[in-house]
Every structure is written in structure tokens, then in C-alpha cells.
Design a protein around this motif. Structure first.
Motif, short mmCIF file in Angstrom:
data_model
loop_
_atom_site.label_atom_id
_atom_site.label_comp_id
_atom_site.label_asym_id
_atom_site.label_seq_id
_atom_site.Cartn_x
_atom_site.Cartn_y
_atom_site.Cartn_z
N PRO A 56 0.63 -1.26 0.12
CA PRO A 56 0.10 -0.07 0.04
C PRO A 56 0.93 1.29 0.10
O PRO A 56 0.66 2.19 -0.69
N GLU A 57 1.87 1.31 0.50
CA GLU A 57 2.68 2.57 0.90
C GLU A 57 3.00 3.26 -0.46
O GLU A 57 2.69 4.51 -0.60
N ASP A 89 -3.29 -4.09 -2.51
CA ASP A 89 -3.70 -4.04 -1.20
C ASP A 89 -5.00 -3.38 -1.17
O ASP A 89 -5.07 -2.16 -1.56
N GLN A 90 -5.94 -3.85 -0.72
CA GLN A 90 -7.49 -3.32 -0.75
C GLN A 90 -7.56 -2.16 -0.03
O GLN A 90 -8.53 -0.86 -0.43
N ARG A 91 -6.61 -1.76 0.89
CA ARG A 91 -6.74 -0.68 1.91
C ARG A 91 -6.24 0.65 0.93
O ARG A 91 -6.85 1.61 1.14
N VAL A 92 -5.60 0.37 -0.26
CA VAL A 92 -5.31 1.81 -1.00
C VAL A 92 -6.59 2.10 -1.55
O VAL A 92 -6.70 3.38 -1.46
N LEU A 93 -7.45 1.33 -2.08
CA LEU A 93 -8.62 1.84 -2.53
C LEU A 93 -9.68 2.14 -1.32
O LEU A 93 -10.40 3.35 -1.78
N GLU A 94 -9.60 1.44 -0.50
CA GLU A 94 -10.51 2.07 0.77
C GLU A 94 -9.89 3.49 1.30
O GLU A 94 -10.89 4.28 1.41
#
Ligand SMILES: Nc1cc(-c2ccc3ccn(Cc4ccccn4)c3c2)[nH]n1
Length: 245
Positions: free
Chosen positions: A65-66, A121-126
Motif C-alpha cells: 500500500p505505501e 492491497d485493498q486498503r489503497v482503494l479504501e
């Protein structure tokens, strides 16, 4: 400039075709301002690492994600209004159709995130969704290696809808997925070629009959190749007699 587009990828050279032909002309004319970025720009380790092993196990790698977080921070000026739309090609996305191309052609700023490996990583979209509209989009029910070729397809579909890009506006009007049918076959000179002749009617000059012939051909083709498209046609469009013929 009508529209700004940023593309982020670990294979920026995959997007080189966007310098060519119609899209190249749209950029030269100023209607499209396109920039392609290497995701590794936003890595800081000596190996410029963009991937890591998946939590929960399983094959392949996942994009960290970073680097994506920093890339999006860099590409979205704080307080940009309206915010850009983030488009993320994915096998799990919503189907890309002409209606989406029309919607996205009206955007001021599009950012495309090209994933590789098993995805991002799904958190990027979240996280991105807290700052801008995000759409995961699929080109179809087949699996690619990454998002780059999907971006080439989407960019072609969207760019041709921008003002001044299509030479002959009529060809836009004639667009098959606009009147809900497939296109009729097309022909040009010579009238006879390797024993195959152009349908006489097209050389008759009778424009009324030609229009009817094209519509009949479009209906028959659609019935044979894409019956699903006929199912959604308003009854007024569909003359059963044409199909039976
Ligand atoms: N219509 C589409 C879109 C894609 C697509 C888009 C982006 C990525 C980033 C990685 N992969 C590979 C991959 C394979 C298996 C499961 C997950 N991802 C992508 C595939 N395939 N087909």
C-alpha cells in the motif's frame, strides 16, 4: 485543457501506445493532458520494492500500500475540486461498457492505477475512497496479467468521446452500442474482389432502401451474435418481422 489523465504503473512503457495516432492528436490539440508515472518513483528502498507476500497465504504477491498511497498523494492536489476519479482495472471490477466511457469522458481528471501480481492491497482503494470516487472496473470475463492493457482500452473508448477528437461526428452517431444493435457490414471499392461482389443495393444510390438494408443486416447480425442485446431493446426498436425474414 478538457481532461487530465494520470496513469501509474510499474511498466510505464506499456502505455507508450497512448502517444500514437488519435490519442496522440488529442494530446497535441490540448483536449487531453496525459502523464504516465512509474510507481517505483514512490519507493525508497534500494530494491524499489512494490510487492510483498499475501496475508492469509496463497500464491503470488500483492502490491504494497505505501507506494500507492504516496503516488496518489502526489497526484491529487489537496482540495482539488471536483476530486479526480480513481479507476482501478480488476478482474473483480464492474463491467466496462460504453455508458461508463461516456460518464468518464465528462470527468475533469482521471487517475488510473495499474495493478500487477495478484492485485493491489485493498486498503489503497479504501483509503482513496475517503478522498475521491473510486471504481474497480473489469474489461470482461478473462484474466490479464495486469491493468495496463485495460487502461489502453479504456483510454481509447473515453478519448474518442472527447470533443474534437473524432473527425466525422456522424461516425460517433452511427456507433453500434448507441442504437443498441451491432453495426451492419461495410464495403468499399473495388465492386468485385476475388469473386465477391458488394451487395448491389449499396451501389444503387437509393438511400432509403440502403438505410433499411443496413438496419435489417444489423438486426440479423445482432440476433445471431448477441441475442442478449436484443433482449434489452425497447419494443419500438425491434420489428419482429425483420428478424423472421
Ligand atoms: N478484465 C480483467 C482485468 C484484469 C486485471 C486487471 C488488473 C490486474 C492486476 C493484477 N492482475 C492479475 C490478476 C490475476 C488474477 C487475479 C487477480 N489479478 C490483474 C488483472 N484481468 N481481467
Amino acid at each position: 485543457t478538457r481532461m487530465r489523465v494520470d496513469v501509474v504503473s510499474i511498466f510505464p512503457e506499456y502505455l507508450a501506445p497512448l502517444d500514437l495516432s488519435l490519442i496522440g492528436r488529442a494530446r497535441a490539440s490540448g483536449v487531453l493532458d496525459l502523464a504516465v508515472h512509474d510507481l517505483r518513483t514512490w519507493t525508497h528502498d534500494v530494491h524499489r520494492t512494490v510487492d510483498d507476500t499475501p496475508y492469509g497465504g496463497g500464491p503470488g504477491m500483492v502490491m504494497r500500500p505505501e507506494p500507492w498511497g504516496e503516488a496518489l498523494d502526489a497526484l491529487v492536489p489537496v482540495g482539488e475540486e471536483p476530486p479526480p476519479r480513481l479507476v482501478v482495472p480488476s478482474p473483480a471490477g464492474v463491467p466496462f461498457r460504453q455508458a461508463l466511457a461516456h460518464e468518464w469522458a465528462a470527468e475533469r481528471h482521471l487517475i488510473f492505477a495499474c495493478g500487477r501480481y495478484e492485485g493491489i492491497d485493498q486498503r489503497v482503494l479504501e483509503h482513496a475512497a475517503t478522498r475521491m470516487p473510486v471504481t474497480e472496473v473489469s474489461l470482461g470475463d478473462y484474466v490479464l496479467f495486469g491493468g495496463e492493457v485495460a487502461v489502453l482500452v479504456i483510454m481509447e473508448a473515453v478519448t474518442r468521446l472527447l470533443p474534437g477528437v473524432l473527425g466525422n461526428a456522424d461516425s460517433l452517431a452511427e456507433e453500434s452500442h448507441a442504437h443498441g444493435l451491432l453495426e451492419a457490414p461495410v464495403y468499399t471499392k473495388p465492386p468485385g474482389w476475388r469473386g465477391h461482389d458488394v451487395p448491389e443495393i449499396l451501389r444503387s444510390g437509393d438511400h432509403g432502401r440502403i438505410a433499411r438494408w443496413r438496419r435489417d443486416e444489423a438486426l440479423v447480425r445482432t440476433a445471431r451474435r448477441r441475442p442478449d442485446m436484443l433482449a434489452v431493446l425497447p419494443a419500438t426498436e425491434l420489428d419482429k418481422r425483420d428478424i423472421a425474414a
